[in-house]
Design an enzyme around this catalytic site. Structure first.
Site, PDB file in Angstrom:
ATOM      1  NE  ARG A  51      -2.016   2.320   3.513  1.00  0.00           N
ATOM      2  CZ  ARG A  51      -2.718   2.929   4.475  1.00  0.00           C
ATOM      3  NH1 ARG A  51      -3.938   2.535   4.765  1.00  0.00           N
ATOM      4  NH2 ARG A  51      -2.187   3.922   5.159  1.00  0.00           N
ATOM      5  CE1 TYR A  57      -5.175   7.160   7.571  1.00  0.00           C
ATOM      6  CE2 TYR A  57      -4.645   6.747   5.274  1.00  0.00           C
ATOM      7  CZ  TYR A  57      -4.962   6.279   6.529  1.00  0.00           C
ATOM      8  OH  TYR A  57      -5.046   4.944   6.752  1.00  0.00           O
ATOM      9  CG  ASP A  59      -7.071   3.973   3.227  1.00  0.00           C
ATOM     10  OD1 ASP A  59      -8.171   4.439   2.862  1.00  0.00           O
ATOM     11  OD2 ASP A  59      -6.857   3.549   4.390  1.00  0.00           O
ATOM     12  CG  HIS A  72      -8.431   7.291   6.096  1.00  0.00           C
ATOM     13  ND1 HIS A  72      -8.804   7.991   7.218  1.00  0.00           N
ATOM     14  CD2 HIS A  72      -8.038   6.087   6.543  1.00  0.00           C
ATOM     15  CE1 HIS A  72      -8.648   7.243   8.298  1.00  0.00           C
ATOM     16  NE2 HIS A  72      -8.189   6.070   7.915  1.00  0.00           N
ATOM     17  CD  GLU A 115      -8.210   0.777   2.871  1.00  0.00           C
ATOM     18  OE1 GLU A 115      -7.179   0.244   2.398  1.00  0.00           O
ATOM     19  OE2 GLU A 115      -8.356   1.007   4.080  1.00  0.00           O
ATOM     20  CD  GLU A 130     -10.106   1.506   7.477  1.00  0.00           C
ATOM     21  OE1 GLU A 130      -9.307   0.914   6.730  1.00  0.00           O
ATOM     22  OE2 GLU A 130      -9.807   2.520   8.121  1.00  0.00           O
ATOM     23  NE  ARG A 185      -9.449  -2.057   4.206  1.00  0.00           N
ATOM     24  CZ  ARG A 185      -8.331  -2.327   4.870  1.00  0.00           C
ATOM     25  NH1 ARG A 185      -7.819  -3.546   4.842  1.00  0.00           N
ATOM     26  NH2 ARG A 185      -7.724  -1.402   5.570  1.00  0.00           N
ATOM     27  CD  GLU A 200      -4.270  -2.316   6.815  1.00  0.00           C
ATOM     28  OE1 GLU A 200      -3.746  -1.217   6.702  1.00  0.00           O
ATOM     29  OE2 GLU A 200      -5.458  -2.473   7.183  1.00  0.00           O
ATOM     30  CD1 TRP A 212      -7.642  12.488  10.074  1.00  0.00           C
ATOM     31  CD2 TRP A 212      -8.178  10.415  10.722  1.00  0.00           C
ATOM     32  NE1 TRP A 212      -6.468  11.783  10.253  1.00  0.00           N
ATOM     33  CE2 TRP A 212      -6.768  10.510  10.654  1.00  0.00           C
ATOM     34  CE3 TRP A 212      -8.754   9.196  11.105  1.00  0.00           C
ATOM     35  CZ2 TRP A 212      -5.913   9.425  10.955  1.00  0.00           C
ATOM     36  CZ3 TRP A 212      -7.927   8.134  11.400  1.00  0.00           C
ATOM     37  CH2 TRP A 212      -6.510   8.252  11.319  1.00  0.00           C
TER      38      TRP A 212
HETATM   39  O1  KDG Z   1      -7.599   3.615  13.943  1.00  0.00           O
HETATM   40  C1  KDG Z   1      -7.765   4.022  12.636  1.00  0.00           C
HETATM   41  C2  KDG Z   1      -6.882   3.192  11.714  1.00  0.00           C
HETATM   42  O2  KDG Z   1      -7.032   1.848  11.992  1.00  0.00           O
HETATM   43  C3  KDG Z   1      -7.130   3.469  10.251  1.00  0.00           C
HETATM   44  O3  KDG Z   1      -6.913   4.826   9.974  1.00  0.00           O
HETATM   45  C4  KDG Z   1      -6.198   2.577   9.412  1.00  0.00           C
HETATM   46  O4  KDG Z   1      -7.295   3.159   7.402  1.00  0.00           O
HETATM   47  C5  KDG Z   1      -6.558   2.433   8.005  1.00  0.00           C
HETATM   48  C6  KDG Z   1      -5.959   1.297   7.275  1.00  0.00           C
HETATM   49  O5  KDG Z   1      -6.363   1.100   6.139  1.00  0.00           O
HETATM   50  O6  KDG Z   1      -5.116   0.609   7.837  1.00  0.00           O
HETATM   51 MG    MG Z   2      -8.043   2.214   5.609  1.00  0.00          MG
END
Ligand code: KDG
Ligand code: MG
Length: 406
Positions: free
Chosen positions: A147, A159, A214, A216, A240, A266, A287, A343, A406
């Site tokens: 990644r 990020y 990612d 995010h 992602e 996630e 995820r 991951e 975020w």
């Molecule tokens: O606690 C938040 C994280 O686990 C997150 O920001 C991690 O997006 C993430 C990832 O893909 O590992």
């Molecule tokens: Mg992520």
């Protein structure tokens, strides 16, 4: 075999972890991970005040019934706190039952279906060149999937590329202190930059590995569709979390505009979060990890539904999911037909003083062991040396000062 006690261990060996410990009347101990980064004590309260009293005296062999009792028995159900708590109970019960029978959990789930689990680490840098270098180093170590995230020019913070005492990739290590750190965001700069980053990685390192990125949760559906389209020439393994995850219908727009594979979930915690996404074939990877998704029992159900629609697993595995949760992910990946990727972000060194997993990661390939249960020992004396530290995840503001995801 009855549950004799239910205790919660909170510790911070490099970062905070919440672990449920169940002990049976014949002395078998099982562990479950319930860590929700930045909201740890809410889970501790849910477990200690609401679930632990329900567990003592229950038949430890009745995993499904206990799951239903805790889920259907909660009128105010779902959500990360409730589902991480139920997950910890579920993991600990699978661990107990494996140990009681002297077999690894994967044997109870149907048995081994593959020889290894493909994993991906994080490769980050403050510049494109540094990121390509970090990626090359991981490929040299033998990783077949990576990644990549890099600092977006013109933004004070990005990020995924924080520099902290645990190394460069510590976006998920929340700052210790009273208030969340504030990060900066600009969608235009991000969208201009990411295709250049991904192109540089492919130009320099080729196409012989799986490449992931990612976003995010920061884009609108149409922005996400555009980014996916821009990345198509670079054959991503996945893109992602492009949009805020609570809007499942956003993926209809994204899907209509790009063939770049999509991963999401996630921050999901039940099958209902995936219902539209899976049944309309709007995503390619689930995820949701064991820890936040109601445990092994519930994730297996989500992945069974996913399999019907050609959707594969890609469980979240940041360092804020403990080695117990990571082991649980690995046991699930070991048995399902539709495993995709796992991951594996890695852990601060201190974490290893408390959690002793028996899974093995070699050249980016993860293998579960034949240790009974989940195969992770927890050193409680070591845990006591690292008490909880209050920490928040960062928040995100646009350059005009308004809040962004975020
Ligand atoms: O606690 C938040 C994280 O686990 C997150 O920001 C991690 O997006 C993430 C990832 O893909 O590992
Ligand atoms: Mg992520």
């Amino acid at each position: 075999m009855k549950i004799a006690s239910a205790d919660v261990i909170v510790c911070s060996p490099g970062r905070n972890f919440v672990t449920l410990k169940l002990t049976t009347d014949d002395g078998i101990v099982g562990y479950g991970d319930a860590t929700v980064n930045g909201r740890e004590l809410a889970v501790v309260g849910y477990l200690r005040e609401h679930l632990c009293p329900l567990l003592v005296g229950r038949d430890a062999t009745r995993i499904n019934d206990t799951w239903q009792y805790l889920y259907r028995g909660a009128y105010w159900r779902r959500g990360p706190i409730t589902m991480a708590s139920i997950s910890a109970v579920d993991q600990a019960l699978w661990d107990v039952n494996g140990k009681a029978l002297g077999v690894p959990v994967y044997r109870l789930l149907g048995g081994q279906a593959r020889d290894y689990l493909l994993t991906y680490p994080h490769c980050v840098g403050q510049t494109v060149e540094a990121t390509v270098e970090a990626a090359a180093a991981k490929l040299d170590e033998g990783y077949q999937a990576i990644r990549v995230q890099a600092a977006v020019p013109g933004l004070a913070t990005t990020y995924g590329v924080h520099v902290s005492k645990h190394g460069e990739d510590a976006a998920y290590e929340p700052a210790a202190g009273s208030l969340p750190e504030e990060e900066e965001w600009d969608t235009g700069r991000y969208l201009d930059f990411v295709p250049k980053l991904i192109k540089a990685v492919r130009d320099e390192l080729g196409y012989g590995f799986a490449l992931l990125h990612d976003s995010h949760h920061r884009l609108t559906p149409i922005e996400a569709g555009g980014l996916g389209k821009a990345l198509e020439p670079y054959r991503m393994f996945w893109l992602e979390d492009t949009t805020p995850a609570e809007d499942q219908t956003a993926f209809r727009t994204i899907r209509a505009h790009t063939t770049t594979p999509l991963a999401v979930g996630e921050v999901f915690n039940t099958v209902w979060d995936f219902q539209t996404l899976i049944t309309e074939r709007l995503i390619d990877y689930v995820r949701m990890p064991v820890t936040h998704g109601g445990g092994i029992s519930h994730l297996m159900r989500v992945l069974a539904l996913a399999d019907v629609y050609g959707v594969r697993s890609g469980a979240h595995g940041p360092s804020d999911i403990s080695p117990v949760g990571m082991a649980a992910n690995a046991h699930v990946g070991w048995v399902i037909p539709n495993f995709g990727i796992q991951e594996f972000m890695g852990y601060p060194e201190l974490t290893g003083e408390v959690f002793k997993p028996s899974y093995e990661l070699t050249n980016g390939l993860l293998r579960v062991s034949d240790a009974p249960g989940l195969g992770v020992e927890v050193d409680e004396e070591a845990a006591a040396r690292y008490p909880y530290v209050a920490r928040y995840l960062p928040v995100n503001r646009r350059q005009d000062g308004s809040m962004h995801d975020w």
